[in-house]
Scaffold this motif. Structure first.
Motif, PDB file in Angstrom:
ATOM      1  N   GLU A 108     -12.828  39.505 -49.380  1.00 45.88           N
ATOM      2  CA  GLU A 108     -12.494  40.701 -48.606  1.00 45.88           C
ATOM      3  C   GLU A 108     -13.576  41.774 -48.744  1.00 45.88           C
ATOM      4  N   ASN A 119     -15.739  43.339 -45.728  1.00 46.64           N
ATOM      5  CA  ASN A 119     -15.733  44.796 -45.547  1.00 46.64           C
ATOM      6  C   ASN A 119     -17.140  45.367 -45.618  1.00 46.64           C
ATOM      7  N   ASP A 176     -13.872  42.210 -40.172  1.00 40.96           N
ATOM      8  CA  ASP A 176     -12.510  42.052 -40.695  1.00 40.96           C
ATOM      9  C   ASP A 176     -12.142  40.570 -40.678  1.00 40.96           C
ATOM     10  N   ASN A 205      -9.781  39.014 -39.260  1.00 43.18           N
ATOM     11  CA  ASN A 205      -9.429  38.498 -37.936  1.00 43.18           C
ATOM     12  C   ASN A 205     -10.667  38.076 -37.141  1.00 43.18           C
ATOM     13  N   SER A 206     -11.731  38.877 -37.207  1.00 37.05           N
ATOM     14  CA  SER A 206     -12.984  38.522 -36.516  1.00 37.05           C
ATOM     15  C   SER A 206     -13.563  37.235 -37.098  1.00 37.05           C
ATOM     16  N   THR A 218      -8.927  32.722 -44.880  1.00 39.64           N
ATOM     17  CA  THR A 218      -7.830  33.680 -44.649  1.00 39.64           C
ATOM     18  C   THR A 218      -6.607  33.284 -45.463  1.00 39.64           C
ATOM     19  N   LEU A 255      -5.483  46.187 -33.170  1.00 46.25           N
ATOM     20  CA  LEU A 255      -6.213  47.136 -34.030  1.00 46.25           C
ATOM     21  C   LEU A 255      -7.014  48.155 -33.223  1.00 46.25           C
TER      22      LEU A 255
END
Length: 193
Positions: free
Chosen positions: A59, A63, A68, A70-71, A119, A192
């Motif tokens: 993560e 970041n 993110d 999802n991308s 994920t 989002l």
């Protein structure tokens, strides 16, 4: 360090379903035909390292580079989509000037340690203890290694026609997984915005 057999089994089963190495056998065989051979040990170790590293710093890395989860999953969906098209249509989209690297790309990443696996690892980390997830990863990687190692034996058992049918069926399944991964994550991205 507290190992929980229940957590290891649950995390292991979730990872097993997401990695789906049995469903990937036709892709593995097709990659082996293109590359000449698959380095099972190398692919397994690289996949394990990617998964463990991502478990700890996934993560933060995403970041840091402004991506993110999802991308990341949508990008993985595209790779799976093209692999599925290759299987269903019997065409070659993936070409590599250095055949040996097929053990790393696309086998170790994104097939074994792909966006779905990444994920899933981030989700598991929220629920389970890290040491239990690591044991689950190791158990899955051992199984992956055994499947990769025996892919030529599996090919002999299935035969050419059986393999062709198997490849097309799993190509459709892989295509469905790609579409599901894409739609689930594109909806999140749109929400989002």
């Amino acid at each position: 360090m507290r190992l929980s057999f229940k957590e290891i089994i649950t995390a292991g089963m979730i990872l097993f379903a997401v990695i789906d190495i049995l469903g990937s056998i036709p892709i593995v065989i097709s990659l082996r035909e293109k590359a000449g051979r698959i380095q099972s040990g190398k692919a397994s170790i690289v996949a394990a390292c990617i998964m463990v590293a991502f478990l700890f710093i996934g993560e933060e890395i995403l970041n840091l580079i402004g991506i993110d989860v999802n991308s990341f999953a949508v990008a993985g969906a595209f790779v799976l989509f093209f692999l599925a098209l290759e299987m269903i249509l019997g065409i070659t989209l993936y070409k590599d000037s250095e055949p040996e690297s097929a053990s790393i790309v696309p086998l170790a990443f994104p097939m074994i340690a792909g966006a779905g696996t990444m994920t899933t690892l981030l989700s598991l980390r929220a629920e389970f203890r890290v040491e239990n997830i690591i044991v689950a990863i190791i158990v899955n990687i051992i199984f992956v290694y055994l499947v990769l190692k025996s892919s030529s034996r599996i090919e002999r058992v299935l035969g050419k026609n059986g393999l062709s049918i198997f490849r097309k069926v799993f190509g459709v399944i892989l295509l469905a997984i790609a579409v599901k991964l894409f739609t689930a994550n594109i909806n999140q991205l749109i929400a989002l915005k």
